[in-house]
Design a protein around this motif. Sequence first.
Motif, mmCIF file in Angstrom:
data_model
loop_
_atom_site.group_PDB
_atom_site.id
_atom_site.type_symbol
_atom_site.label_atom_id
_atom_site.label_comp_id
_atom_site.label_asym_id
_atom_site.label_seq_id
_atom_site.Cartn_x
_atom_site.Cartn_y
_atom_site.Cartn_z
ATOM 1 N N ASN A 125 27.077 -14.396 -11.488
ATOM 2 C CA ASN A 125 28.093 -13.880 -10.561
ATOM 3 C C ASN A 125 29.275 -13.221 -11.257
ATOM 4 O O ASN A 125 30.215 -12.781 -10.591
ATOM 5 C CB ASN A 125 28.607 -15.030 -9.682
ATOM 6 N N LYS A 126 29.249 -13.126 -12.556
ATOM 7 C CA LYS A 126 30.375 -12.561 -13.291
ATOM 8 C C LYS A 126 30.497 -11.063 -13.027
ATOM 9 O O LYS A 126 29.526 -10.320 -13.140
ATOM 10 C CB LYS A 126 30.200 -12.814 -14.799
ATOM 11 N N ARG A 127 31.695 -10.604 -12.672
ATOM 12 C CA ARG A 127 31.897 -9.180 -12.388
ATOM 13 C C ARG A 127 32.339 -8.420 -13.627
ATOM 14 O O ARG A 127 32.136 -7.208 -13.722
ATOM 15 C CB ARG A 127 32.937 -9.009 -11.280
ATOM 16 N N ALA A 128 32.974 -9.098 -14.565
ATOM 17 C CA ALA A 128 33.407 -8.449 -15.796
ATOM 18 C C ALA A 128 32.206 -8.251 -16.729
ATOM 19 O O ALA A 128 31.115 -8.771 -16.487
ATOM 20 C CB ALA A 128 34.482 -9.304 -16.479
ATOM 21 N N ARG A 129 32.420 -7.500 -17.788
ATOM 22 C CA ARG A 129 31.359 -7.266 -18.760
ATOM 23 C C ARG A 129 30.905 -8.591 -19.382
ATOM 24 O O ARG A 129 31.727 -9.435 -19.741
ATOM 25 C CB ARG A 129 31.848 -6.324 -19.858
ATOM 26 N N LEU A 130 29.596 -8.746 -19.515
ATOM 27 C CA LEU A 130 29.055 -9.957 -20.118
ATOM 28 C C LEU A 130 29.301 -9.959 -21.623
ATOM 29 O O LEU A 130 29.264 -8.904 -22.273
ATOM 30 C CB LEU A 130 27.554 -10.062 -19.854
ATOM 31 N N THR A 131 29.529 -11.137 -22.171
ATOM 32 C CA THR A 131 29.621 -11.271 -23.619
ATOM 33 C C THR A 131 28.214 -11.142 -24.207
ATOM 34 O O THR A 131 27.208 -11.284 -23.484
ATOM 35 C CB THR A 131 30.200 -12.638 -24.006
ATOM 36 N N PRO A 132 28.092 -10.862 -25.503
ATOM 37 C CA PRO A 132 26.756 -10.788 -26.111
ATOM 38 C C PRO A 132 25.942 -12.062 -25.875
ATOM 39 O O PRO A 132 24.729 -11.992 -25.640
ATOM 40 C CB PRO A 132 27.058 -10.585 -27.602
ATOM 41 N N GLN A 133 26.605 -13.216 -25.933
ATOM 42 C CA GLN A 133 25.896 -14.483 -25.718
ATOM 43 C C GLN A 133 25.413 -14.601 -24.276
ATOM 44 O O GLN A 133 24.292 -15.061 -24.011
ATOM 45 C CB GLN A 133 26.817 -15.668 -26.058
ATOM 46 N N GLU A 134 26.258 -14.182 -23.332
ATOM 47 C CA GLU A 134 25.870 -14.234 -21.919
ATOM 48 C C GLU A 134 24.707 -13.279 -21.642
ATOM 49 O O GLU A 134 23.785 -13.609 -20.882
ATOM 50 C CB GLU A 134 27.065 -13.893 -21.034
ATOM 51 N N PHE A 135 24.739 -12.100 -22.257
ATOM 52 C CA PHE A 135 23.664 -11.139 -22.041
ATOM 53 C C PHE A 135 22.345 -11.660 -22.618
ATOM 54 O O PHE A 135 21.275 -11.466 -22.029
ATOM 55 C CB PHE A 135 24.014 -9.787 -22.655
ATOM 56 N N GLU A 136 22.425 -12.335 -23.753
ATOM 57 C CA GLU A 136 21.217 -12.921 -24.326
ATOM 58 C C GLU A 136 20.616 -13.955 -23.377
ATOM 59 O O GLU A 136 19.389 -14.076 -23.272
ATOM 60 C CB GLU A 136 21.527 -13.565 -25.681
ATOM 61 N N GLU A 137 21.476 -14.699 -22.670
ATOM 62 C CA GLU A 137 20.983 -15.680 -21.703
ATOM 63 C C GLU A 137 20.329 -14.978 -20.511
ATOM 64 O O GLU A 137 19.254 -15.387 -20.043
ATOM 65 C CB GLU A 137 22.131 -16.576 -21.231
ATOM 66 N N ILE A 138 20.957 -13.908 -20.023
ATOM 67 C CA ILE A 138 20.376 -13.123 -18.926
ATOM 68 C C ILE A 138 18.993 -12.604 -19.328
ATOM 69 O O ILE A 138 18.048 -12.595 -18.518
ATOM 70 C CB ILE A 138 21.303 -11.947 -18.538
ATOM 71 N N LYS A 139 18.858 -12.165 -20.563
ATOM 72 C CA LYS A 139 17.602 -11.575 -21.027
ATOM 73 C C LYS A 139 16.455 -12.582 -21.062
ATOM 74 O O LYS A 139 15.295 -12.204 -21.196
ATOM 75 C CB LYS A 139 17.802 -10.962 -22.416
ATOM 76 N N ARG A 140 16.762 -13.840 -20.892
ATOM 77 C CA ARG A 140 15.712 -14.863 -20.897
ATOM 78 C C ARG A 140 15.139 -15.119 -19.493
ATOM 79 O O ARG A 140 14.159 -15.856 -19.357
ATOM 80 C CB ARG A 140 16.258 -16.164 -21.491
ATOM 81 N N HIS A 141 15.740 -14.494 -18.461
ATOM 82 C CA HIS A 141 15.298 -14.848 -17.106
ATOM 83 C C HIS A 141 13.834 -14.503 -16.817
ATOM 84 O O HIS A 141 13.189 -15.212 -16.032
ATOM 85 C CB HIS A 141 16.246 -14.268 -16.038
ATOM 86 N N PRO A 142 13.237 -13.458 -17.417
ATOM 87 C CA PRO A 142 11.797 -13.267 -17.170
ATOM 88 C C PRO A 142 10.958 -14.437 -17.682
ATOM 89 O O PRO A 142 9.982 -14.839 -17.035
ATOM 90 C CB PRO A 142 11.482 -11.971 -17.933
ATOM 91 N N GLU A 143 11.342 -14.983 -18.841
ATOM 92 C CA GLU A 143 10.625 -16.141 -19.375
ATOM 93 C C GLU A 143 10.851 -17.374 -18.508
ATOM 94 O O GLU A 143 9.916 -18.151 -18.253
ATOM 95 C CB GLU A 143 11.082 -16.417 -20.799
ATOM 96 N N TYR A 144 12.091 -17.549 -18.047
ATOM 97 C CA TYR A 144 12.375 -18.678 -17.157
ATOM 98 C C TYR A 144 11.520 -18.584 -15.890
ATOM 99 O O TYR A 144 11.015 -19.587 -15.387
ATOM 100 C CB TYR A 144 13.858 -18.696 -16.778
ATOM 101 N N GLY A 145 11.402 -17.363 -15.365
ATOM 102 C CA GLY A 145 10.601 -17.171 -14.157
ATOM 103 C C GLY A 145 9.153 -17.550 -14.369
ATOM 104 O O GLY A 145 8.523 -18.191 -13.514
ATOM 105 N N CYS A 146 8.599 -17.152 -15.518
ATOM 106 C CA CYS A 146 7.223 -17.534 -15.845
ATOM 107 C C CYS A 146 7.072 -19.047 -15.915
ATOM 108 O O CYS A 146 6.094 -19.610 -15.412
ATOM 109 C CB CYS A 146 6.818 -16.913 -17.188
ATOM 110 N N ASP A 147 8.049 -19.700 -16.538
ATOM 111 C CA ASP A 147 7.999 -21.158 -16.665
ATOM 112 C C ASP A 147 7.981 -21.827 -15.294
ATOM 113 O O ASP A 147 7.216 -22.762 -15.040
ATOM 114 C CB ASP A 147 9.197 -21.670 -17.473
#
Length: 402
Positions: free
Chosen positions: A204-226
Amino acid sequence: MIKKLPVEELKPGMEVVKLSSELWEHLPNLYTEPGEIRSEEQISSILNNGFSHAFVKMAAGVDETTGEKLDRLLAEREFSPPVKPRVPFEQEIEVARMTYENAMLHAKRVINDAKMGRKVDYDASLETVDDIVESAVRNPDTLVCLSKLSDYDEYTYAHSINVATIAVVFGEYLGLDRDDLVKLGAAGMMHDLGKTAVPARIINKRARLTPQEFEEIKRHPEYGCDILEKSGGVPDEVLRAVRDHHEKFNGGGYPEGRDRQGIAPLSRIISLADVYDALTSDRSYKDAILPNKALAIMYGMREQDFDPREVQMFIKCLGIFPSGSLVRLSSGAYGVVYESNPALPLLPKIKIILDEDLHPIPSELVDLAVEQAMGHESLKILECADPETYKVNLKPYLTRKG
């Protein structure tokens, strides 16, 4: 049946099919000289000249993978656009509306189950997807229309259904069989399920994501598979489509940086639908882009995010002016696009609804292709218009009572 084969698998007697220049211009290593392969020497010459693949006519009944099937259908559609009988828009729209609303209710259940750590009921999802497939077969334009009328306050749920419906519409246009369309719809509905495992403060963050936050977002396809694997009963093709929906043609996507050859075939369709819906939907932090502009942006992403042939066919499927678009006409009046025309994308069927001062007028259904065929070429679409800018509610015009 047409199949894409490595040149090494060519054999004398096989027939290379004729393709339009639009296709092979994007595939410089594709052998395109039509005609029968006459000898092993000819095959050696083709190899020595640097060609890697060719499209050949195969006997019926040859087994093919989903990827081979998709390549074949893309080639077939390139030189033989589909002409299919459709249920009239006015007849199908109410059925499609009920299908869409029921799908929204189901999407809420699926997403809430995932949030609560409960198993996702895949079998129940198939019933919903089956209804979407049925509607897409009867008249795909109705679903495309409805996907643009959803409320951004429910974007999370609407996006999953919009991606499912748009992906199924495109798959149906290409000629995928019923089983693949159902898998495609299920993958579209569940493609972002992994976001339920990402902290809400990041989602829900409206501001720019930090590199760490973006790395977490990038894991959502794997989370979905799990999530889906733990639920059980989900076909591998659906799992792979969910896993790969953020991978890119050039290998610059995530989570694994797969290139076109390594991306699940159904996922390439999901990716197109995902980006199109994201661009054309209102969000809390951005306004929607007009459908024709979104398609232009996506065309500019060819050879980077998307396979050039696939994005071109996606645009042909939806039309230069997709169904549900408000358009300004050369007469000064405004209309809403009812049905696209893949064969003549600048000439869809429209319903004229407003005069040049944006006052409602008795609606008139006009098929621009028929008008042109009759020599009445004065009426043309000048541009897409934004319904929000003009405070126009299109919903009443897209129902049988409109």
